[in-house]
Write a protein that holds these residues in place. Structure first.
Motif, short mmCIF file in Angstrom:
data_model
loop_
_atom_site.label_atom_id
_atom_site.label_comp_id
_atom_site.label_asym_id
_atom_site.label_seq_id
_atom_site.Cartn_x
_atom_site.Cartn_y
_atom_site.Cartn_z
N PRO A 1 0.76 -1.36 0.13
CA PRO A 1 -0.02 0.01 0.06
C PRO A 1 0.91 1.18 0.14
CG PRO A 1 -0.74 -1.57 1.61
CD PRO A 1 0.46 -2.15 1.15
N LEU A 2 0.25 2.29 -0.64
CA LEU A 2 1.28 3.59 -0.60
C LEU A 2 1.51 4.23 0.65
CD1 LEU A 2 2.38 5.80 -2.97
CD2 LEU A 2 -0.06 6.76 -2.74
N GLU A 3 0.35 3.93 1.64
CA GLU A 3 0.67 4.42 3.00
C GLU A 3 2.15 3.66 3.55
OE1 GLU A 3 -3.09 5.31 1.45
OE2 GLU A 3 -2.16 3.39 1.75
N SER A 4 2.74 2.83 2.97
CA SER A 4 3.61 2.08 3.70
C SER A 4 5.10 2.89 3.52
CB SER A 4 3.92 0.75 3.14
OG SER A 4 2.70 -0.15 3.13
N PHE A 5 5.09 3.83 2.79
CA PHE A 5 6.37 4.63 2.33
C PHE A 5 6.63 5.87 2.73
CE2 PHE A 5 4.84 1.13 -0.89
CZ PHE A 5 5.99 0.46 -0.90
N VAL A 6 7.84 6.37 2.63
CA VAL A 6 8.46 7.91 2.71
C VAL A 6 9.33 7.83 1.86
CG1 VAL A 6 7.38 8.32 4.92
CG2 VAL A 6 10.00 7.54 4.66
N LEU A 7 10.04 9.04 1.24
CA LEU A 7 11.07 9.09 0.35
C LEU A 7 12.16 9.72 1.05
CD1 LEU A 7 9.50 10.41 -3.07
CD2 LEU A 7 9.72 7.87 -2.10
N GLU A 8 13.43 9.47 0.57
CA GLU A 8 14.49 9.96 1.27
C GLU A 8 15.74 9.90 -0.02
OE1 GLU A 8 15.33 7.10 4.26
OE2 GLU A 8 16.54 5.78 2.59
N THR A 9 16.85 10.88 0.39
CA THR A 9 17.89 10.61 -0.58
C THR A 9 19.31 10.24 0.25
OG1 THR A 9 18.75 12.98 0.29
CG2 THR A 9 17.27 12.91 -1.99
N ASP A 10 19.26 10.26 1.62
CA ASP A 10 20.46 10.04 2.35
C ASP A 10 21.76 10.70 1.78
OD1 ASP A 10 21.97 8.52 4.34
OD2 ASP A 10 22.53 6.77 2.81
N ALA A 11 21.53 12.12 1.02
CA ALA A 11 22.36 12.86 0.58
C ALA A 11 23.46 13.18 1.81
CB ALA A 11 21.94 14.16 0.00
N PRO A 12 24.68 13.27 1.54
CA PRO A 12 25.41 13.05 0.20
C PRO A 12 25.75 11.78 -0.28
CG PRO A 12 26.96 13.53 2.11
CD PRO A 12 25.41 13.56 2.66
N ALA A 13 25.43 10.72 0.43
CA ALA A 13 25.66 9.31 0.18
C ALA A 13 24.35 8.79 -1.00
CB ALA A 13 25.76 8.39 1.36
N MET A 14 24.72 7.55 -1.24
CA MET A 14 23.55 6.64 -2.16
C MET A 14 23.41 7.56 -3.40
SD MET A 14 21.16 5.14 0.61
CE MET A 14 20.13 4.21 -0.65
N PRO A 15 24.18 7.84 -4.31
CA PRO A 15 23.73 8.70 -5.59
C PRO A 15 22.98 7.62 -6.48
CG PRO A 15 26.02 7.63 -5.65
CD PRO A 15 25.57 7.40 -4.14
N LEU A 16 22.23 8.30 -7.13
CA LEU A 16 20.99 7.62 -7.96
C LEU A 16 21.71 7.00 -9.34
CD1 LEU A 16 19.48 9.62 -6.30
CD2 LEU A 16 17.77 9.86 -8.11
N ALA A 17 21.12 6.19 -10.14
CA ALA A 17 21.66 5.67 -11.20
C ALA A 17 21.67 6.81 -12.17
CB ALA A 17 20.64 4.74 -11.84
N GLY A 18 23.14 6.67 -12.84
CA GLY A 18 23.36 7.88 -13.74
C GLY A 18 24.14 8.67 -13.37
N PHE A 19 24.21 8.92 -11.74
CA PHE A 19 24.85 10.00 -10.96
C PHE A 19 25.98 9.47 -10.13
CE2 PHE A 19 20.64 11.66 -12.18
CZ PHE A 19 21.09 13.15 -12.59
N GLN A 20 26.45 8.08 -10.38
CA GLN A 20 27.50 7.66 -9.79
C GLN A 20 28.67 8.46 -9.57
OE1 GLN A 20 25.62 6.40 -12.01
NE2 GLN A 20 25.12 4.03 -11.82
N GLY A 21 29.31 8.41 -8.51
CA GLY A 21 30.74 9.09 -8.28
C GLY A 21 30.24 10.61 -8.07
N GLU A 22 28.91 11.09 -7.98
CA GLU A 22 28.74 12.38 -7.79
C GLU A 22 28.12 12.59 -6.34
OE1 GLU A 22 26.30 14.52 -10.71
OE2 GLU A 22 27.41 13.59 -12.16
N VAL A 23 28.19 13.85 -5.82
CA VAL A 23 27.58 14.07 -4.52
C VAL A 23 26.15 13.89 -4.59
CG1 VAL A 23 27.43 15.87 -2.70
CG2 VAL A 23 29.62 15.38 -3.43
N ASN A 24 25.32 13.26 -3.90
CA ASN A 24 24.06 13.28 -3.77
C ASN A 24 23.53 14.35 -3.23
OD1 ASN A 24 21.33 12.52 -4.30
ND2 ASN A 24 21.35 10.80 -2.86
N THR A 25 22.27 15.13 -3.62
CA THR A 25 21.83 16.45 -2.91
C THR A 25 20.39 16.13 -2.67
OG1 THR A 25 21.01 17.47 -4.96
CG2 THR A 25 23.49 17.62 -4.53
N PRO A 26 19.78 16.75 -1.82
CA PRO A 26 18.48 16.74 -1.72
C PRO A 26 17.55 17.19 -2.72
CG PRO A 26 19.26 18.53 -0.34
CD PRO A 26 20.19 17.95 -1.01
N ALA A 27 17.96 17.89 -3.67
CA ALA A 27 17.24 18.00 -5.08
C ALA A 27 17.11 16.80 -5.86
CB ALA A 27 17.79 19.02 -5.81
#
Length: 269
Positions: free
Chosen positions: A206-232
């Motif tokens: 159920p959609l009620e199970s989730f929240v979103l997060e970045t864990d910035a500056p860690a855990m870069p997204l696909a396509g952004f490996q090696g870059e600083v992750n940001t809250p944006a």
């Protein structure tokens, strides 16, 4: 790299896990926050990782009304802390109860050297007890440790809920925490197609199970490996999340926002 977003003005995002105080982001904190807001992020939680961060986080909380803080000791730093740190945390939770939204980031990481396991478990148990005593939710770190986390939560009969940070796993693993009142923190992991198990779990629960997060500056997204992750980058996590869900984007955003408030027991953000 700035994130461009066509996010409707009616959509608000909540980054429930962003280390805005760490050096990679602190060097341009105001800029990263401005970029996040431009991408639709309206609030965030900054969880502590060690005692030396606590006073700075209390200071940062005063700077922006939509920056929320959690205080705790991350298992990576467990060995660097004495039992006195737990007593200090107890005092701060009493003195600043109205501004500390959770105890975190706490938990267990059994991918670390085995020599740290006993200290990790002792510190996690002590911090979980504080959260229970102060009626606070917790932000949980886990790596190769979900069974042990669940065992301690059940042993202490902890019913304060909170967020299981950086969830990755099956529907069965997810339900074990949901049944104890936790939301699942979903971040950049779902942007990797190889994360099939986690992506399927996002689709099934159920959609009620989730929240979103970045864990910035860690855990870069696909396509952004090696870059600083940001809250944006939360806007891109949100885009991927929406692709995995059947509901309209605005319904997804509204529900995730309310889930975040509920997990952290906030009336507004």
């Amino acid at each position: 790299m700035p994130v461009t977003s066509d996010m409707p003005a009616t959509v608000k995002l909540f980054d429930t896990h962003c280390h805005l105080d760490l050096p990679e982001l602190a060097v341009a904190q105001a800029l990263y926050w401005q970029q996040a807001q431009q991408a639709g992020v309206a609030a965030l939680v900054i969880p502590a990782v060690q005692q030396s961060a606590w006073q700075n986080l209390l200071y940062l909380q005063k700077q922006q009304p939509n920056w929320h803080i959690a205080l705790g000791i991350h298992p990576w730093w467990a060995a660097a802390h004495s039992p006195d740190a737990v007593a200090v945390l107890d005092q701060l939770l009493t003195a600043y109860s109205s501004v500390i939204v959770a105890v975190g980031e706490i938990g267990l990481d059994f991918a670390l050297a085995e020599a740290s396991f006993a200290m990790q478990q002792q510190l996690f148990a002590a911090q979980l007890l504080l959260a229970k005593q102060h009626n606070k939710p917790v932000i949980l770190h886990h790596r190769k440790s979900q069974p042990q986390l669940l065992a301690e939560l059940k042993r202490q009969q902890f019913n304060g809920g909170g967020i299981l940070h950086a969830f990755s796993g099956s529907q069965q693993q997810a339900m074990a925490f949901i049944d104890l009142g936790f939301k699942l923190g979903i971040g950049g992991t779902i942007t990797y197609e190889r994360a099939e198990k986690t992506r399927k779990t996002v689709q099934k629960l159920p959609l009620e199970s989730f929240v979103l997060e970045t864990d910035a500056p860690a855990m870069p997204l696909a396509g952004f490996q090696g870059e600083v992750n940001t809250p944006a980058q939360l806007a891109l996590v949100f885009d991927t999340f929406c692709q995995l869900r059947p509901e309209p984007r605005e319904q997804v955003a509204a529900t995730l926002w309310q889930n975040s408030l509920n997990a952290l027991r906030l009336s507004a953000a």
